[in-house]
Design a protein around this motif. Structure first.
Motif, PDB file in Angstrom:
ATOM      1  N   SER A 277      45.788  43.736  42.239  1.00  0.00           N
ATOM      2  CA  SER A 277      45.948  44.097  43.647  1.00  0.00           C
ATOM      3  C   SER A 277      45.646  42.892  44.513  1.00  0.00           C
ATOM      4  N   LEU A 278      46.188  42.916  45.712  1.00  0.00           N
ATOM      5  CA  LEU A 278      45.957  41.840  46.679  1.00  0.00           C
ATOM      6  C   LEU A 278      45.812  42.458  48.055  1.00  0.00           C
ATOM      7  N   ASP A 279      44.705  42.146  48.722  1.00  0.00           N
ATOM      8  CA  ASP A 279      44.449  42.666  50.062  1.00  0.00           C
ATOM      9  C   ASP A 279      44.893  41.668  51.125  1.00  0.00           C
ATOM     10  N   LEU A 280      45.225  42.199  52.264  1.00  0.00           N
ATOM     11  CA  LEU A 280      45.499  41.357  53.421  1.00  0.00           C
ATOM     12  C   LEU A 280      44.283  40.475  53.703  1.00  0.00           C
ATOM     13  N   GLY A 281      44.522  39.226  54.075  1.00  0.00           N
ATOM     14  CA  GLY A 281      43.436  38.341  54.459  1.00  0.00           C
ATOM     15  C   GLY A 281      42.742  37.634  53.321  1.00  0.00           C
ATOM     16  N   SER A 282      43.135  37.900  52.078  1.00  0.00           N
ATOM     17  CA  SER A 282      42.461  37.313  50.932  1.00  0.00           C
ATOM     18  C   SER A 282      43.340  36.279  50.242  1.00  0.00           C
ATOM     19  N   ASN A 283      42.733  35.210  49.761  1.00  0.00           N
ATOM     20  CA  ASN A 283      43.440  34.234  48.932  1.00  0.00           C
ATOM     21  C   ASN A 283      43.346  34.557  47.453  1.00  0.00           C
ATOM     22  N   LEU A 284      42.579  35.582  47.104  1.00  0.00           N
ATOM     23  CA  LEU A 284      42.335  35.924  45.709  1.00  0.00           C
ATOM     24  C   LEU A 284      42.857  37.313  45.379  1.00  0.00           C
ATOM     25  N   SER A 285      43.650  37.414  44.316  1.00  0.00           N
ATOM     26  CA  SER A 285      44.072  38.703  43.784  1.00  0.00           C
ATOM     27  C   SER A 285      42.963  39.289  42.922  1.00  0.00           C
ATOM     28  N   ARG A 286      42.855  40.602  42.945  1.00  0.00           N
ATOM     29  CA  ARG A 286      41.902  41.298  42.066  1.00  0.00           C
ATOM     30  C   ARG A 286      42.620  41.672  40.768  1.00  0.00           C
ATOM     31  N   HIS A 287      42.043  41.268  39.638  1.00  0.00           N
ATOM     32  CA  HIS A 287      42.585  41.587  38.317  1.00  0.00           C
ATOM     33  C   HIS A 287      41.607  42.526  37.614  1.00  0.00           C
ATOM     34  N   GLU A 288      42.087  43.682  37.222  1.00  0.00           N
ATOM     35  CA  GLU A 288      41.301  44.621  36.429  1.00  0.00           C
ATOM     36  C   GLU A 288      41.977  44.709  35.064  1.00  0.00           C
ATOM     37  N   VAL A 289      41.365  44.113  34.048  1.00  0.00           N
ATOM     38  CA  VAL A 289      42.006  43.955  32.748  1.00  0.00           C
ATOM     39  C   VAL A 289      41.344  44.890  31.735  1.00  0.00           C
ATOM     40  N   SER A 290      42.152  45.783  31.175  1.00  0.00           N
ATOM     41  CA  SER A 290      41.696  46.651  30.095  1.00  0.00           C
ATOM     42  C   SER A 290      42.201  46.071  28.783  1.00  0.00           C
ATOM     43  N   PHE A 291      41.320  45.826  27.847  1.00  0.00           N
ATOM     44  CA  PHE A 291      41.720  45.267  26.565  1.00  0.00           C
ATOM     45  C   PHE A 291      40.867  45.894  25.468  1.00  0.00           C
ATOM     46  N   SER A 292      41.470  46.067  24.301  1.00  0.00           N
ATOM     47  CA  SER A 292      40.745  46.687  23.204  1.00  0.00           C
ATOM     48  C   SER A 292      41.280  46.180  21.880  1.00  0.00           C
ATOM     49  N   SER A 293      40.463  46.320  20.844  1.00  0.00           N
ATOM     50  CA  SER A 293      40.853  45.931  19.500  1.00  0.00           C
ATOM     51  C   SER A 293      39.991  46.709  18.522  1.00  0.00           C
ATOM     52  N   ALA A 294      40.529  46.942  17.320  1.00  0.00           N
ATOM     53  CA  ALA A 294      39.749  47.615  16.282  1.00  0.00           C
ATOM     54  C   ALA A 294      38.619  46.724  15.793  1.00  0.00           C
ATOM     55  N   GLN A 295      38.766  45.411  16.006  1.00  0.00           N
ATOM     56  CA  GLN A 295      37.725  44.468  15.614  1.00  0.00           C
ATOM     57  C   GLN A 295      37.001  43.951  16.856  1.00  0.00           C
ATOM     58  N   ALA A 296      35.814  43.432  16.649  1.00  0.00           N
ATOM     59  CA  ALA A 296      35.049  42.867  17.764  1.00  0.00           C
ATOM     60  C   ALA A 296      35.812  41.708  18.383  1.00  0.00           C
ATOM     61  N   LEU A 297      35.743  41.581  19.712  1.00  0.00           N
ATOM     62  CA  LEU A 297      36.455  40.525  20.420  1.00  0.00           C
ATOM     63  C   LEU A 297      35.477  39.459  20.909  1.00  0.00           C
ATOM     64  N   PRO A 298      35.511  38.277  20.318  1.00  0.00           N
ATOM     65  CA  PRO A 298      34.637  37.210  20.811  1.00  0.00           C
ATOM     66  C   PRO A 298      35.299  36.484  21.971  1.00  0.00           C
ATOM     67  N   ASN A 299      34.543  36.138  22.952  1.00  0.00           N
ATOM     68  CA  ASN A 299      34.977  35.180  23.970  1.00  0.00           C
ATOM     69  C   ASN A 299      36.303  35.541  24.643  1.00  0.00           C
ATOM     70  N   PHE A 300      36.372  36.736  25.229  1.00  0.00           N
ATOM     71  CA  PHE A 300      37.520  37.035  26.083  1.00  0.00           C
ATOM     72  C   PHE A 300      37.423  36.110  27.288  1.00  0.00           C
ATOM     73  N   ALA A 301      38.519  35.428  27.599  1.00  0.00           N
ATOM     74  CA  ALA A 301      38.455  34.328  28.559  1.00  0.00           C
ATOM     75  C   ALA A 301      39.435  34.507  29.700  1.00  0.00           C
ATOM     76  N   VAL A 302      39.044  34.021  30.869  1.00  0.00           N
ATOM     77  CA  VAL A 302      39.919  33.870  32.030  1.00  0.00           C
ATOM     78  C   VAL A 302      40.126  32.376  32.229  1.00  0.00           C
ATOM     79  N   GLY A 303      41.374  31.954  32.503  1.00  0.00           N
ATOM     80  CA  GLY A 303      41.647  30.534  32.561  1.00  0.00           C
ATOM     81  C   GLY A 303      42.335  30.067  33.828  1.00  0.00           C
ATOM     82  N   ILE A 304      42.149  28.784  34.107  1.00  0.00           N
ATOM     83  CA  ILE A 304      42.857  28.067  35.171  1.00  0.00           C
ATOM     84  C   ILE A 304      43.407  26.788  34.565  1.00  0.00           C
ATOM     85  N   THR A 305      44.707  26.550  34.709  1.00  0.00           N
ATOM     86  CA  THR A 305      45.285  25.342  34.152  1.00  0.00           C
ATOM     87  C   THR A 305      44.743  24.087  34.833  1.00  0.00           C
TER      88      THR A 305
END
Length: 369
Positions: free
Chosen positions: A232-260
């Motif tokens: 989502s993105l609100d008026l007046g903001s330079n930042l989008s809101r990201h709500e990320v749902s992720f799952s796996s049958a195995q444990a997930l190490p180091n879920f990461a958010v990145g910037i190039t």
């Protein structure tokens, strides 16, 4: 925490407004500034596309520790009384440019890429795109540009890659995370999804645009990841809101958010205790700052990861995988937009944004009748 809020979105749950909605209809509610009686721009939001209102949104400006009063009422012609906004938010699927999904407000614009673009790339076509990274569209006008720029691109290929006074798209994503793409770091490698496979537009309007992206199951070193993003993105903001749902049958190490980090000519700065991270770099004849903000408690560490391979250098913020969905904010500031002149301006913006997240607006209710 004392912090000014220049464009604060106030969300009123529809469950507290059931009497007014039943009497007048959700589209006929009016928000007024109690001190002046002025009717404010507002937006009724249906968060899950079930046809029922979930939130009533409006915006206000607050100085540090300031309190304001507003009233909500209904009228048979409330929709006609509500003022129109000179600025807005917008998002849509873009089939005329293969299958992008693009979104914007009066300050920034973004896009990401769909399954046909992936298929073209995998078939060896030069017009294909294979990435789940997030692209930045640099705009310097307050009105919407998505429809205009894509229409121009139909007539003139690469139309939006040239600045005609409104801004342009010089930002390269490639196989990087762009501005806020996600992945899993394991065994010294970043594993990422491919392009989104389906989308759902939930809202566009004067205060907020909301949509969902679904990804095909993807592999992270033997772990199958299921991932969906609500952005989502609100008026007046330079930042989008990201709500990320992720799952796996195995444990997930180091879920990461990145910037190039592109060609690694810029500078990284991070404040893990406050929850903000940024990259500042030259871009053509100007400069751009990208950034991620999230709750400090969700962060385990960050890395300024620079390598020789193209598109593989990223600022990576590692997060705890328990307690999904993960919520973070990602976006940019461009010096030619007139919003930020220096890296210090961008850092101050991210710091203030993090402060507002750490100290949410307090809303109290008084029923007058």
């Amino acid at each position: 925490m004392a912090v000014a809020r220049p464009a604060e979105t106030v969300s009123l749950p529809a469950a507290r407004l059931t009497g007014l909605i039943a009497a007048y209809g959700a589209d006929n509610l009016l928000v007024r500034d109690a001190a002046t009686g002025v009717v404010l721009v507002s937006q009724m939001l249906d968060n899950d596309a079930d046809g029922r209102a979930d939130e009533l949104l409006f915006q206000t400006t607050l100085t540090a520790k300031e309190a304001k009063r507003f009233t909500v009422s209904g009228a048979s012609n409330g929709a006609a009384q509500r003022p129109t906004s000179p600025t807005t938010t917008f998002s849509r699927f873009v089939p005329e440019r293969i299958d992008d999904y693009a979104w914007e407000n009066e300050r920034v614009a973004f896009r990401t890429y769909g399954p046909v673009a992936q298929q073209l790339k995998e078939a060896g076509r030069k017009d294909g795109t294979l990435t789940s990274g997030m692209d930045c569209w640099l705009k310097r006008v307050p009105y919407p540009v998505i429809d205009k720029w894509y229409a121009g691109n139909v007539q003139t290929p690469s139309y939006y890659h040239h600045d005609r006074g409104e801004g342009y798209d010089p930002y390269h994503v490639g196989d990087s995370r762009g501005c806020g793409g996600t992945g899993v770091w394991d065994n010294d490698r970043l594993y990422v999804s491919k392009n989104f496979i389906s989308y759902k537009t939930l809202a566009t309007g004067s205060i907020r645009t909301v949509f969902e992206l679904t990804y095909a199951p993807w592999d992270a070193n033997g772990r199958v990841i299921i991932e969906k993003k609500r952005i989502s993105l609100d008026l007046g903001s330079n930042l989008s809101r990201h709500e990320v749902s992720f799952s796996s049958a195995q444990a997930l190490p180091n879920f990461a958010v990145g910037i190039t980090l592109h060609d690694k000519q810029g500078s990284v700065r991070a404040n893990q205790q406050a929850g903000w991270f940024r990259y500042w770099e030259p871009l053509d004849d100007a400069e751009i700052g990208t950034g991620v903000v999230l709750a400090p408690g969700d962060v385990t560490e960050f890395r300024d990861h620079r390598v020789a391979q193209p598109d593989q250098s990223n600022l990576l913020i590692f997060t705890r995988s328990a307690g999904t969905p993960l919520v973070f904010y990602a976006g940019f500031g461009w010096t030619k937009s007139g919003q930020f002149r220096t890296v210090q301006d961008w850092d101050a913006y991210l710091a203030r944004f993090a402060q507002t997240l750490a100290s949410p607006l307090e809303v109290s209710w008084t029923k007058t009748r």
